[in-house]
Each structure stands twice: as structure tokens, then as C-alpha cells.
Design an enzyme around this catalytic site. Structure first.
Site, PDB file in Angstrom:
ATOM      1  N   LYS A 267       0.850  -1.196   0.000  1.00 27.23           N
ATOM      2  CA  LYS A 267       0.000   0.000   0.000  1.00 27.23           C
ATOM      3  C   LYS A 267       0.888   1.249   0.000  1.00 27.23           C
ATOM      4  O   LYS A 267       0.610   2.233  -0.676  1.00 27.23           O
ATOM      5  CB  LYS A 267      -0.924  -0.020   1.221  1.00 27.23           C
ATOM      6  CG  LYS A 267      -2.016   1.033   1.197  1.00 27.23           C
ATOM      7  CD  LYS A 267      -1.595   2.358   1.777  1.00 27.23           C
ATOM      8  CE  LYS A 267      -2.718   3.378   1.729  1.00 27.23           C
ATOM      9  NZ  LYS A 267      -2.298   4.693   2.234  1.00 27.23           N
ATOM     10  N   ASP A 283      -5.094   5.707 -15.266  1.00 24.66           N
ATOM     11  CA  ASP A 283      -6.126   4.900 -14.615  1.00 24.66           C
ATOM     12  C   ASP A 283      -5.482   4.132 -13.459  1.00 24.66           C
ATOM     13  O   ASP A 283      -4.882   3.083 -13.652  1.00 24.66           O
ATOM     14  CB  ASP A 283      -6.704   3.945 -15.663  1.00 24.66           C
ATOM     15  CG  ASP A 283      -7.835   3.099 -15.125  1.00 24.66           C
ATOM     16  OD1 ASP A 283      -7.905   2.917 -13.889  1.00 24.66           O
ATOM     17  OD2 ASP A 283      -8.621   2.593 -15.939  1.00 24.66           O
TER      18      ASP A 283
HETATM   19  P1  NAD Z   1      -7.560   5.818 -26.150  1.00 23.26           P
HETATM   20  O1  NAD Z   1      -8.830   5.084 -26.407  1.00 23.26           O
HETATM   21  O2  NAD Z   1      -7.642   7.284 -26.065  1.00 23.26           O
HETATM   22  O3  NAD Z   1      -6.537   5.362 -27.298  1.00 23.26           O
HETATM   23  C1  NAD Z   1      -5.302   5.985 -27.480  1.00 23.26           C
HETATM   24  C2  NAD Z   1      -5.379   6.910 -28.686  1.00 23.26           C
HETATM   25  O4  NAD Z   1      -4.179   7.629 -28.806  1.00 23.26           O
HETATM   26  C3  NAD Z   1      -5.573   6.144 -29.971  1.00 23.26           C
HETATM   27  O5  NAD Z   1      -6.526   6.791 -30.745  1.00 23.26           O
HETATM   28  C4  NAD Z   1      -4.212   6.241 -30.641  1.00 23.26           C
HETATM   29  O6  NAD Z   1      -4.315   6.208 -32.050  1.00 23.26           O
HETATM   30  C5  NAD Z   1      -3.733   7.583 -30.159  1.00 23.26           C
HETATM   31  N1  NAD Z   1      -2.278   7.792 -30.105  1.00 23.26           N
HETATM   32  C6  NAD Z   1      -1.676   8.984 -30.438  1.00 23.26           C
HETATM   33  N2  NAD Z   1      -0.353   8.888 -30.278  1.00 23.26           N
HETATM   34  C7  NAD Z   1      -0.090   7.644 -29.853  1.00 23.26           C
HETATM   35  C8  NAD Z   1       1.106   6.974 -29.484  1.00 23.26           C
HETATM   36  N3  NAD Z   1       2.311   7.564 -29.538  1.00 23.26           N
HETATM   37  N4  NAD Z   1       1.015   5.712 -29.029  1.00 23.26           N
HETATM   38  C9  NAD Z   1      -0.182   5.107 -28.916  1.00 23.26           C
HETATM   39  N5  NAD Z   1      -1.364   5.679 -29.280  1.00 23.26           N
HETATM   40  C10 NAD Z   1      -1.321   6.942 -29.717  1.00 23.26           C
HETATM   41  O7  NAD Z   1      -6.865   5.326 -24.838  1.00 23.26           O
HETATM   42  P2  NAD Z   1      -6.397   3.911 -24.410  1.00 23.26           P
HETATM   43  O8  NAD Z   1      -5.010   4.096 -23.931  1.00 23.26           O
HETATM   44  O9  NAD Z   1      -6.643   2.870 -25.455  1.00 23.26           O
HETATM   45  O10 NAD Z   1      -7.349   3.592 -23.195  1.00 23.26           O
HETATM   46  C11 NAD Z   1      -7.127   4.173 -21.961  1.00 23.26           C
HETATM   47  C12 NAD Z   1      -8.436   4.512 -21.292  1.00 23.26           C
HETATM   48  O11 NAD Z   1      -9.261   3.375 -21.229  1.00 23.26           O
HETATM   49  C13 NAD Z   1      -8.227   4.923 -19.872  1.00 23.26           C
HETATM   50  O12 NAD Z   1      -8.896   6.136 -19.643  1.00 23.26           O
HETATM   51  C14 NAD Z   1      -8.879   3.794 -19.051  1.00 23.26           C
HETATM   52  O13 NAD Z   1      -9.443   4.310 -17.889  1.00 23.26           O
HETATM   53  C15 NAD Z   1      -9.908   3.301 -19.971  1.00 23.26           C
HETATM   54  N6  NAD Z   1     -10.360   1.919 -19.805  1.00 23.26           N
HETATM   55  C16 NAD Z   1      -9.755   1.062 -18.949  1.00 23.26           C
HETATM   56  C17 NAD Z   1     -10.202  -0.232 -18.852  1.00 23.26           C
HETATM   57  C18 NAD Z   1      -9.488  -1.180 -17.943  1.00 23.26           C
HETATM   58  O14 NAD Z   1      -8.415  -0.856 -17.465  1.00 23.26           O
HETATM   59  N7  NAD Z   1     -10.021  -2.368 -17.647  1.00 23.26           N
HETATM   60  C19 NAD Z   1     -11.299  -0.661 -19.594  1.00 23.26           C
HETATM   61  C20 NAD Z   1     -11.873   0.235 -20.454  1.00 23.26           C
HETATM   62  C21 NAD Z   1     -11.410   1.528 -20.583  1.00 23.26           C
END
Ligand code: NAD
Length: 745
Positions: A267, A283
Site C-alpha cells: 500500500k 487509470d
Molecule cells: P484511447 O482510447 O484514447 O486510445 C489511445 C489513442 O491515442 C488512440 O486513438 C491512438 O491512435 C492515439 N495515439 C496517439 N499517439 C499515440 C502513441 N504515440 N502511441 C499510442 N497511441 C497513440 O486510450 P487507451 O489508452 O486505449 O485507453 C485508456 C483509457 O481506457 C483509460 O482512460 C482507461 O481508464 C480506460 N479503460 C480502462 C479499462 C481497464 O483498465 N479495464 C477498460 C476500459 C477503458
């Protein structure tokens, strides 16, 4: 309480939502005013787009932790956290860790695993064989779903299959697709891939697709941060470097063996990691889930860190944990606070941010363990430790407490030191000559020092002052000897000898002479040897403690059986001799050894205060003599010139002392600290502070003291600082700067 079913709540404007909640009695109208104060960096309109049913923005402190050196790069770390001490702890730890070259961190590729489930599988091995053969095809399809990710150097890397038998005996097969999500945390990216290739997997295997979602156990994105702390950097006031090092290793081993301890251990790590995650818009629930799943990966919950001793005797720490974080995507772009946090962290990639977070987790763990094995002991357990050392060294009961106090003061809680102290004390006590009728050949007396928390100077003008005792500050040993009367105070380098009739006696000896006269005892052939924990003229009531301890020793030596009140009267007489116009506070605390609310004058107040626990104080002496008589006279002159101005200051100090009493009794250290700070400002205003006292006060505050002020008459002398959780850090910093610190209890 009203019905919580509120139809179409999400369609309402923020103002309407608040109104609805007030109407239904879920919040008070005053709360609405508070909630509408959107002074934070996240505008409520933006918050409204981030989550559902938003009614306001919830605030948390955003802080920064400096001092981080990771892979040779300097960082200031943004941290959002409400828990006190975390930011101070990691900052202090990072500062110490720079001695060993800072953190060395490395990270796996930023891989997140997605899971596609196949349900009701009749022949799981056959399903896996078929899918394994189509692995390349599946990866290609996954990558076609995210062309931009591939362009950025990311994409699906591998796919593997596992089978599970569920409770009802049915088989299920899981496809695990590992996706390099580059700088995004990747949850949505991976979810999209899972859902995108699920139909193909079902088609190839002839089974039915079930759940499709990422796994938060990011064990392909492991990050490791290590640090080597040179042994010399581990010393803490009161503890040897070896004992701190070995204590930390032991604490880690304990967490390995005991899952209750491991949970608290981890923790602490997450205190650091989560605070950075929140500040950078990541997150933290995902990070938490991953960390704890990883911590019990082999079926037993374990600590995430490992602390060991290197062959050269230094301390090495290592933290390995899954950290799948992002610097793009998610809420990072929309939340201006997260944008600021990311800017402060200045990580060029998600893996760089992960390495920084991991280092913060390791720093936090070090800070927590160090506190546990040192100040944790210091506050309560420290004296236990010193007591066990004194006991092992054979300290006899009559000097046991003295040995313990002097051990703690010495900063060397060790058996050799205890043996040395026992020998010293015995030497000072050795009786010479035979017992005379009614008169013991040896007697001793003890008295307390005092530290004024609030109210000095104002107390001379009939206002309240609040003082704490410095326990067992002086012990006077009176014994029979040949020759004239001798007063010896080895700690002050003082030896004076005189005849009782001699009227040219000055200094400390004049106090002893006055006592002999007042007590009407004839005292040729006594030696009074006084052990003092207090330096002379540092505003800590040394003269009163000297008089009270000598009075008690004389009372016992001459079998006078003086009551405490009589000792107090005599001590007050001596204080008049030493200081001219004393307030009466020093003698009272010296004699009764209790926290005290004090006011002299027509309606005197002398209330002993019962405290559940002693406040976490650090006292430090500048070494410059602050002569009470001169300081009091100076204030009197200025008061005469500007009576109304000075009266107003004294009234303010009076209010602080009374409010301070409440805070002290209630354990409200935040309030008490603020009162001490303001009181220091007022004492500065009446010109009793000095540049050196100001520097000491600043040093204490820089190292986490929540209140710090000069104490006593000023013009030199000492400071007192209120240091919940940071007593060690503050005393070490003051000692490192050459000031003597004193343990008040
Ligand atoms: P996101 O959906 O915003 O996807 C990332 C975006 O950034 C994409 O569109 C990608 O094309 C773009 N991007 C731009 N530059 C990039 C680079 N250099 N590298 C990678 N991508 C790039 O975000 P995510 O990261 O897919 O999802 C994160 C979110 O999802 C968090 O807010 C989280 O809370 C949430 N989430 C979490 C869970 C879980 O942990 N179980 C479930 C669902 C959603």
C-alpha cells in the site's frame, strides 16, 4: 432520505442536477455553493464530458516531489494525493538516493494483453491446435484493425491460448493477444482488437465467442527500478547506518513471510505510484489491480520490493511491478490537470513515465520502512529499544532512566555506549566517606527543562503561555567530599568551588550558595555534580532545572523532605537571582515536569495539562547564548516606547496560547503548527529573533515541520518545531547543519 431513483438525471444541466439533489435532501444548499466553486484546474464543463451525472469537480491536492534522478535524468514528479507525509517522504528519499547515483530503471516493451474467450468448448486441445496454426493470420487481422498503431511502431505481437475447466465442468479456451500499445495505456485499443478478431477466432475453431476485453494483469509490461544507498547515507539521528539498513532488510523479509504486513508494505508503494498516476491522468485502478495480481502471482501475496545488503555493506532496493500507463489517449488530453501533470513529469514515452512511477514507488517504500525502523521506534518504540540496550548493558535500576535518556540523546543507541554511560554516571555518584547520622553520604535530585510552545515574552505582561517539559533534563548528585563546596557541571565545562560564607560567588555556584542559605544547612565538604541534557543559556529552562535538581538533591542529602511546592518556591528564588524578573513558568515546569498553561499576575493560572500523547517536537539549539534578562529588558524598553503596539502583539500571542492549548489537547497538530508559525512571526516583530534562528526555523519547515518557532527569550537560544511523521528528517537536517537537538521526552 428521499428516493434515489431520479429519472433522466443525466439529461439535466449541472445546475438542475444540484437543485434536484437539494430538493431530495441528498445535499444541503450550502454544499451547492461549495460545489459550484470550480476554482480547480478541471473546468466543470470538461468534467461533464468525462463521466456521467457530473454535478461538480472534486478537489485533491496537486503537489510535486523534487530530487528525482532516474537513469541520470532529473525529474520533478507531479503527485495528487490527500495523505500527508507521502510527498515529503518520497522527496526526502529521492534526495538521499542521489548519494548513490539515483535510480536505475528499465522497462519491458509496453505490451497489454487482450483476452478473447471461447465458451462451451467440447475439445479444448483441438481448438487450441487449430488456433495456434492460424496465429499469424490472427495477428495480421488484429493489426489491420489498428493501422495507426502499427505506423507508430506498435501493434499485435503474439497470440497464445490457454484452457480452463470451469466450476460446472465446462471447458473454456482463452486467446491471449499481446499488443504493443506504444504511448497509450491501451485499454480501448486492445478492447477494440479483441472484439474485432473474436468472430474470426470463433469461426476458425467452430466455438462460440464469450468475453472480449483486456486483462489488467499487465505482466508483460514489467518495470524495474533499483537503487543502491551507500551505507553512510543511511544514518538517522539516534540510529546507526547499519541498524537502519538491517531494519529495512528485516522489514522486507517480514513482508515476505506475513501477508498482513505485505499488504501494508505494498500500500505504501502504491501511495507513490497512484499519486503520480492521478496527477498524469492515468487509470490508477488498472495499476492497482495489476500490482496486487502480480504480487500474488505464485499464489502467495508478497511485497513488490526486495531490499538486500550488497557485498560492500550498502543497501540495495529493487521494485518490480507491472505498469501499463499512457502519456496519450484516455482522459489525458481532455483533463487540463493531467496535461499539467504530464508536462511536469516531462516523460517522452509511456515507458519513461512508468520507470519514473516505479522509482517513486521505491522511494516511498524506502521512506516508509526507514520511518518504521527509526522514528516509528523513536516515537514510543525508540525508548523501548534504548531500554533494551540499557538493560543488556546492565544499567542498575537507580540510574536506568538516566542511561536510557542519555543513550537517546547521544544518537548511539548501542551497548558500548550504554556501558560507557553507566561507568560515567557511577563515577559521578561514587560516595566518599562514611554515613553521618541523619545525613546520607550521597543523594540525587532530578528536574525537567522546559520548552515554550506559545507565549514567551507576552507571559511577562500577564498573558498566557503554554510550555512542555523536557523530561529528566538535569540530575544533581550531591556527595560528601573533602575541602570546600564544589559545583561541577561537566556538560557545561564548569567547575566552581567556594566557602559558604564567601560573598563573591557568581554564576551557577551562586544558585547553590543561595539554596544552602535558604535551606539553613551547613554544607562544608559537599560536591554537587550535575549531569545536564540542556546546554546553557539556550532558552530551555536550564537555570531552573539546575536549581530544582540541586534543591531536591540537598533535600534528600540533608533529610529535609521538601515538598514539591517548597522546591518550587526555592527554585523561583534562584530564578530571580539568575534572571531578575522571571515569569515563574520555568521553575514550575522544572519541578512538576508537566505540560503547563501559565499566567502570572492578579489572577494567576497554573494548569497542568493531561495529554494522551506527547506532541512530536524537535528542539534545536543555535549554540548562541540568549540571555533572558537582556532580552526581557529590551522588550520592556520597546514596549515603553510603543505601548499600544506591543500590547496588541501580546494580546495576539495570548489568543494563540489559548487556542494552542485546545489544539494540543485535541491532538490537532495542523492547528498547533499554524499557531506556532504565527507566534514566531510575532516574536520576530518584537525583535527577539535573529538571522540564525530564522534560518533554523526555515530549515525545520523545509524538512516538513508544520510549525516552527523560536522558543524562550530569543536573541540566540533555541527553536522548537512540530514534526508529525518527520521528526527524524527535521532533527537530521538540523544536526547536519551543526545544531544540537534535544529529545523532549
Ligand atoms: P484511447 O482510447 O484514447 O486510445 C489511445 C489513442 O491515442 C488512440 O486513438 C491512438 O491512435 C492515439 N495515439 C496517439 N499517439 C499515440 C502513441 N504515440 N502511441 C499510442 N497511441 C497513440 O486510450 P487507451 O489508452 O486505449 O485507453 C485508456 C483509457 O481506457 C483509460 O482512460 C482507461 O481508464 C480506460 N479503460 C480502462 C479499462 C481497464 O483498465 N479495464 C477498460 C476500459 C477503458
Amino acid at each position: 432520505m428521499s428516493d434515489s431513483r431520479i429519472p433522466a438525471f443525466f439529461r439535466k444541466s449541472i445546475a438542475d442536477r444540484l437543485e434536484t439533489l437539494v430538493e431530495r435532501g441528498f445535499i444541503d444548499p450550502e454544499d451547492v455553493v461549495l460545489l459550484q466553486q470550480t476554482a480547480g484546474i478541471l473546468p466543470v464543463e470538461v468534467a461533464d464530458k468525462m463521466a456521467e451525472n457530473v454535478i461538480s469537480v472534486f478537489g485533491l491536492p496537486l503537489a510535486v516531489a523534487p530530487n528525482f534522478l532516474v537513469n541520470g535524468r532529473d525529474y520533478v514528479v507531479p503527485m495528487v494525493i490527500e495523505e500527508p507525509s507521502v510527498v515529503a517522504g518520497v522527496s526526502g528519499a529521492a534526495r538521499i538516493m542521489r548519494h548513490g547515483g539515483g535510480f536505475v530503471a528499465n522497462a519491458d516493451q509496453p505490451i497489454l494483453t487482450g483476452q478473447i474467450q471461447l465458451v462451451d468448448v467440447t475439445d479444448p486441445d483441438k481448438t487450441i491446435e487449430v488456433l495456434q496454426a492460424a496465429a499469424e493470420e490472427l495477428l495480421q487481422e488484429a493489426n489491420e484493425l489498428q493501422p495507426n498503431l502499427q505506423k507508430r511502431g506498435g501493434g499485435a505481437r503474439s497470440i497464445e491460448f490457454l484452457k480452463h475447466r470451469l466450476a460446472d465442468e465446462r471447458w473454456t479456451v482463452m486467446a491471449h493477444i499481446a499488443v504493443d500499445t506504444r504511448d497509450a495505456m491501451g485499454a480501448n485499443l486492445v478492447n477494440a482488437i479483441c472484439e474485432g478478431i473474436a468472430p474470426k477466432i470463433a469461426e476458425l475453431s467452430g466455438d462460440k465467442a464469450g468475453l472480449c476485453i483486456l486483462s489488467n494483469l499487465a505482466d508483460k509490461s514489467l518495470v524495474t527500478s533499483t537503487v543502491t544507498l551507500p551505507l553512510s547515507s543511511l544514518r538517522v539521528a539516534g540510529f546507526s547506518a547499519e541498524s537502519v539498513r538491517d531494519g529495512i532488510v528485516m522489514a522486507n523479509e517480514l513482508a515476505m513471510a506475513d501477508r498482513y504486513r505485505a499488504a501494508t508494505h505494498n500500500k505504501g508503494i502504491m501511495n507513490g505510484v497512484d499519486a503520480v498516476a492521478i496527477a498524469t491522468g492515468n487509470d490508477w485502478r488498472a495499476i492497482e489491480a495489476s500490482a496486487h495480481a502480480w504480487a500474488c502471482r505464485d499464489g502467495k501475496y508478497r511485497p513488490l520490493t526486495n531490499w538486500t545488503v550488497t557485498p560492500s555493506g550498502d543497501l540495495r532496493g529493487e521494485l518490480t511491478m507491472p505498469l501499463k500507463v499512457g502519456i496519450v489517449g484516455g482522459s489525458l488530453q481532455t483533463n487540463p490537470g493531467a496535461r499539467v501533470g504530464l508536462k511536469i513529469a516531462a516523460a517522452a514515452s509511456a515507458t519513461e513515465l512508468a520507470m519514473l512511477m516505479c522509482s517513486v514507488g521505491l522511494a516511498q517504500n524506502f521512506a516508509a520502512l526507514r520511518a518504521l525502523v527509526t522514528s516509528g521506534i523513536q516515537k514510543g518504540h525508540m525508548s523501548l529499544h534504548a531500554r533494551s540496550v540499557a538493560s543488556l548493558a546492565g544499567a542498575p535500576p537507580e540510574i536506568f532512566d538516566q542511561v536510557v535518556r542519555r543513550l537517546i540523546d547521544s544518537g548511539e543507541v548501542k551497548d558500548w555506549k550504554a556501558a560507557e554511560l553507566i561507568a560515567d554516571i557511577r563515577k559521578a555518584q561514587k560516595p566518599a566517606g562514611k554515613k553521618r547520622a541523619g545525613i546520607d553520604d550521597y543523594a540525587s535530585g532530578t528536574a525537567a527543562g522546559k520548552v515554550i510552545l506559545l507565549g514567551e515574552h507576552a507571559v511577562v505582561y500577564g498573558r498566557h503561555a503554554l510550555a512542555m517539559p523536557i523530561k529528566d533534563a538535569m540530575t544533581a548528585h550531591c556527595r560528601k567530599a573533602r575541602g570546600p563546596i564544589v559545583l561541577r557541571i561537566p556538560g557545561w565545562d564548569l567547575t566552581q568551588s567556594f566557602d559558604q560564607q564567601d560573598d563573591s560567588v557568581t554564576g551557577a555556584a551562586s544558585i547553590l550558595q543561595l539554596l544552602l542559605v535558604q535551606l539553613k544547612v551547613s554544607a562544608e565538604n559537599i560536591v554537587m555534580e550535575v549531569e545536564s541534557r540542556l546546554p546553557v543559556a539556550q532558552g530551555l529552562g536550564a537555570s531552573a532545572a539546575l536549581a530544582a535538581s540541586m534543591t531536591r538533591a540537598l533535600s534528600e542529602y540533608f533529610s529535609l523532605n521538601l515538598a514539591d511546592d517548597e522546591v518550587n518556591q526555592l527554585t523561583f528564588q534562584c530564578e530571580k537571582l539568575a534572571h531578575g524578573d522571571p515569569s515563574g513558568i520555568d521553575n514550575t515546569v522544572a519541578v512538576y515536569g508537566q505540560p503547563l498553561l501559565f499566567r502570572k499576575g492578579k489572577e494567576p493560572v497554573q494548569e497542568s495539562i493531561d495529554l494522551q500523547r506527547a506532541p512530536p517536537l524537535v528542539i534545536a539549539c543555535s549554540g548562541k547564548r540568549g540571555m533572558t534578562r537582556g532580552q526581557v529588558a529590551g522588550v520592556r524598553r520597546r514596549h515603553e516606547k510603543n505601548p499600544s503596539l506591543y500590547e496588541a502583539v501580546f494580546d495576539n500571542i495570548d489568543r494563540l496560547s489559548l487556542a494552542g492549548l485546545k489544539a494540543l489537547v485535541g491532538g490537532d497538530y495542523d492547528a498547533l503548527g499554524a499557531q506556532m508559525n504565527v507566534c514566531h512571526g510575532l516574536l520576530n516583530a518584537i525583535e527577539v529573533s535573529t538571522p540564525e534562528l530564522e534560518a533554523m526555523v526555515s530549515l525545520a519547515r523545509e524538512h516538513g515541520a508544520i510549525g516552527a518557532k523560536l522558543t524562550g527569550a530569543g536573541g540566540g537560544g533555541s527553536i522548537v518545531a512540530l514534526c508529525p511523521g518527520v521528526q527524524d528528517a527535521v532533527s537530521s537536517a538540523l544536526r547536519d547543519s551543526g545544531y544540537q537537538t534535544i529529545q523532549p521526552n
